[in-house]
Design a protein around this motif. Structure first.
Motif, short mmCIF file in Angstrom:
data_model
loop_
_atom_site.label_atom_id
_atom_site.label_comp_id
_atom_site.label_asym_id
_atom_site.label_seq_id
_atom_site.Cartn_x
_atom_site.Cartn_y
_atom_site.Cartn_z
N MET A 1 0.85 -1.20 0.00
CA MET A 1 0.00 0.00 0.00
C MET A 1 0.88 1.25 0.00
O MET A 1 1.94 1.27 0.63
N SER A 2 0.44 2.29 -0.68
CA SER A 2 1.24 3.52 -0.76
C SER A 2 1.30 4.20 0.61
O SER A 2 0.51 3.89 1.52
N ALA A 3 2.23 5.18 0.73
CA ALA A 3 2.36 5.92 2.00
C ALA A 3 1.05 6.67 2.30
O ALA A 3 0.58 6.68 3.45
N ALA A 4 0.45 7.25 1.26
CA ALA A 4 -0.83 7.97 1.47
C ALA A 4 -1.90 6.97 1.93
O ALA A 4 -2.69 7.27 2.83
N GLY A 5 -1.87 5.80 1.34
CA GLY A 5 -2.84 4.76 1.70
C GLY A 5 -2.71 4.36 3.16
O GLY A 5 -3.71 4.18 3.87
N GLU A 6 -1.45 4.20 3.64
CA GLU A 6 -1.22 3.83 5.05
C GLU A 6 -1.78 4.90 5.98
O GLU A 6 -2.40 4.60 7.00
N ARG A 7 -1.60 6.17 5.58
CA ARG A 7 -2.09 7.27 6.45
C ARG A 7 -3.62 7.30 6.46
O ARG A 7 -4.25 7.55 7.49
N ILE A 8 -4.21 7.04 5.31
CA ILE A 8 -5.69 6.98 5.25
C ILE A 8 -6.19 5.89 6.20
O ILE A 8 -7.13 6.10 6.97
N GLU A 9 -5.55 4.74 6.15
CA GLU A 9 -5.99 3.63 7.00
C GLU A 9 -5.84 3.97 8.48
O GLU A 9 -6.69 3.62 9.31
N ALA A 10 -4.75 4.67 8.83
CA ALA A 10 -4.54 5.07 10.24
C ALA A 10 -5.67 6.00 10.69
O ALA A 10 -6.21 5.87 11.80
N ILE A 11 -6.06 6.92 9.81
CA ILE A 11 -7.15 7.86 10.16
C ILE A 11 -8.47 7.09 10.29
O ILE A 11 -9.26 7.32 11.20
N ARG A 12 -8.70 6.16 9.39
CA ARG A 12 -9.93 5.35 9.48
C ARG A 12 -9.99 4.60 10.81
O ARG A 12 -11.04 4.54 11.45
N ARG A 13 -8.86 4.04 11.21
CA ARG A 13 -8.84 3.30 12.49
C ARG A 13 -9.16 4.23 13.65
O ARG A 13 -9.92 3.90 14.55
N ALA A 14 -8.59 5.44 13.60
CA ALA A 14 -8.79 6.40 14.70
C ALA A 14 -10.26 6.83 14.79
O ALA A 14 -10.80 7.00 15.87
N TRP A 15 -10.92 6.98 13.64
CA TRP A 15 -12.33 7.41 13.64
C TRP A 15 -13.28 6.25 13.94
O TRP A 15 -14.39 6.48 14.44
N GLY A 16 -12.90 5.06 13.61
CA GLY A 16 -13.78 3.91 13.83
C GLY A 16 -15.11 4.09 13.11
O GLY A 16 -15.16 4.62 12.00
N ILE A 21 -16.67 5.62 4.65
CA ILE A 21 -16.22 6.00 3.31
C ILE A 21 -16.97 5.14 2.29
O ILE A 21 -16.99 3.91 2.39
N LEU A 22 -17.64 5.83 1.35
CA LEU A 22 -18.43 5.15 0.33
C LEU A 22 -17.72 5.29 -1.01
O LEU A 22 -17.27 6.39 -1.36
N GLY A 23 -17.62 4.22 -1.77
CA GLY A 23 -16.92 4.28 -3.06
C GLY A 23 -17.79 3.76 -4.19
O GLY A 23 -18.28 2.62 -4.13
N HIS A 24 -17.99 4.59 -5.19
CA HIS A 24 -18.78 4.15 -6.35
C HIS A 24 -17.97 3.16 -7.19
O HIS A 24 -16.74 3.23 -7.24
N HIS A 25 -18.69 2.25 -7.86
CA HIS A 25 -18.07 1.23 -8.71
C HIS A 25 -17.07 1.80 -9.73
O HIS A 25 -16.19 1.09 -10.18
N TYR A 26 -17.26 3.05 -10.15
CA TYR A 26 -16.40 3.61 -11.20
C TYR A 26 -15.13 4.27 -10.65
O TYR A 26 -14.37 4.87 -11.40
N GLN A 27 -14.93 4.19 -9.34
CA GLN A 27 -13.72 4.78 -8.75
C GLN A 27 -12.51 3.90 -9.03
O GLN A 27 -12.63 2.68 -9.21
N ARG A 28 -11.31 4.53 -8.98
CA ARG A 28 -10.09 3.74 -9.21
C ARG A 28 -9.86 2.78 -8.03
O ARG A 28 -10.30 3.06 -6.90
N ALA A 29 -9.14 1.68 -8.30
CA ALA A 29 -8.94 0.63 -7.30
C ALA A 29 -8.24 1.17 -6.04
O ALA A 29 -8.59 0.78 -4.92
N SER A 30 -7.29 2.09 -6.20
CA SER A 30 -6.53 2.57 -5.04
C SER A 30 -7.43 3.38 -4.08
O SER A 30 -7.13 3.50 -2.89
N VAL A 31 -8.53 3.93 -4.58
CA VAL A 31 -9.50 4.63 -3.71
C VAL A 31 -10.42 3.60 -3.05
O VAL A 31 -10.68 3.64 -1.85
N LEU A 32 -10.87 2.64 -3.84
CA LEU A 32 -11.83 1.65 -3.32
C LEU A 32 -11.22 0.76 -2.23
O LEU A 32 -11.95 0.20 -1.42
N GLU A 33 -9.89 0.68 -2.20
CA GLU A 33 -9.22 -0.06 -1.12
C GLU A 33 -9.60 0.48 0.25
O GLU A 33 -9.54 -0.22 1.25
#
Ligand code: SF4
Length: 341
Positions: A1-16, A21-33
């Motif tokens: 996972m990219s550095a930005a991706g790791e930081r996003i995941e850390a923020i998601r964990r903190a918010w619980g 986060i909702l992702g439409h089917h047409y979004q790129r894979a790195s966002v839908l992760e």
């Protein structure tokens, strides 16, 4: 996972559970992760509404989707988009003033009318629809909504997608000569009163750039080069493309069709490329999935890990999506009518 991706995941964990986060089917894979839920626009808006305890909803999609999440969302929720300029050109082809003018034009021709707006439209367009006793629809339930409107003895003004309107009419067996095209750029929609009187369905001259990139020539090439391939396309594609395909259906229907395809099959799909690539990966080694034409939604592509991270770190007010009170009340009528059908 990219550095930005790791930081996003850390923020998601903190918010619980307070952050969804909702992702439409047409979004790129790195966002839908990073998405809690992946789906089509209506499915996701309903997820927003049912996400108890979620204070902030981040919609990775385009503006009309985030607006629907505001309209169907729960009390005390705020909805944000990572990239505030991610709009939908088709939704922008039908503004409230143009729709009100069209309503005056069609109703002046006589008879009873119902407006039906595709959910791929601005909140103001849905409000217009709610105000005049109409219903919203999705590509998955457009047939049922048109049946409801016709069943109530009314003729229909359908906006903003000409092709979904025409394809749904064809599914219902409405003859082509009963369908008229309203050109919102021309006085009176470019129609004379006799044409409006003769029409059962008036379709708006709007279109999706992504789905009108599919052509008859592409289908003919597939038929020549891969004769045993099955072709499925989205109903936002032009009528002549849909009529030559083996099947047509909403995003959910396309996903289901690929899931149900027999081992060893080749399925050629006419819809947004990110979804096709994800389906190809999901079924890799079992079936072959190919794009009819690599067509990408430039607005969906505006969201990426960088602007998602920046939103989650800073929560700028400019990324917050709101719908004013009067518009919201009428727009909800159109959505709720659809959900009740
Ligand atoms: S794919 Fe078409 S309808 Fe969907 S957001 Fe993009 S332009 Fe709009």
């Amino acid at each position: 996972m990219s550095a930005a991706g790791e930081r996003i995941e850390a923020i998601r964990r903190a918010w619980g559970g307070r952050l969804v986060i909702l992702g439409h089917h047409y979004q790129r894979a790195s966002v839908l992760e990073h998405a809690d839920h992946i789906g089509d626009s209506l499915e996701l808006s309903r997820k927003a509404g049912s996400a108890k305890g979620a204070e902030r909803i981040v919609f990775c999609g385009v503006r009309f989707m985030a607006e629907s999440a505001v309209l169907l969302g729960g009390e005390g929720q705020s909805v944000y988009m990572p990239e505030r300029t991610a709009g939908c050109p088709m939704a922008n082809m039908a503004d409230e003033d143009q729709l009100e003018q069209a309503w005056r034009d069609v109703t002046a021709s006589g008879g009873k009318w119902a407006p039906v707006v595709y959910v791929n439209s601005a909140a103001e367009a849905k409000a217009f629809c709610g105000r005049h006793g109409g219903s919203a629809c999705t590509s998955g339930n457009a047939k049922g909504v048109l049946e409801w409107a016709f069943g109530s003895g009314r003729k229909v003004l359908f906006a903003p997608d000409e092709h979904l309107g025409r394809n749904t009419a064809a599914d219902l067996g409405v003859p082509d000569e009963d369908v008229a095209l309203y050109d919102f750029r021309a006085p009176g929609g470019g129609l004379v009163p006799a044409e409006l009187r003769a029409a059962r369905l008036v379709v708006w001259k709007g279109f999706c750039l992504v789905h009108t990139a599919f052509t008859v020539a592409q289908i003919e090439r597939v038929r020549r080069e891969i004769p045993d391939a099955k072709i499925i396309v989205h109903p936002e594609c032009p009528r002549e493309v849909v009529s030559l395909a083996d099947e047509h259906g909403s995003t959910a229907a396309i996903v289901k069709y690929c899931d149900a395809a027999p081992d060893g099959a080749t399925v050629v799909v006419g819809t947004e490329l990110n979804l096709i690539e994800r389906l190809a990966k999901k079924h890799e080694g079992r079936i072959r999935i190919k794009a009819l034409n690599p067509s990408v939604c430039a607005n969906m592509a505006k969201t990426n890990e960088e602007n998602l991270l920046s939103l989650l770190e800073q929560w700028p007010e400019t990324c917050r999506v709101t719908v004013s009170g009067a518009v919201a009340a009428d727009a909800r009528l159109a959505l709720e009518r659809m959900l009740s059908l």
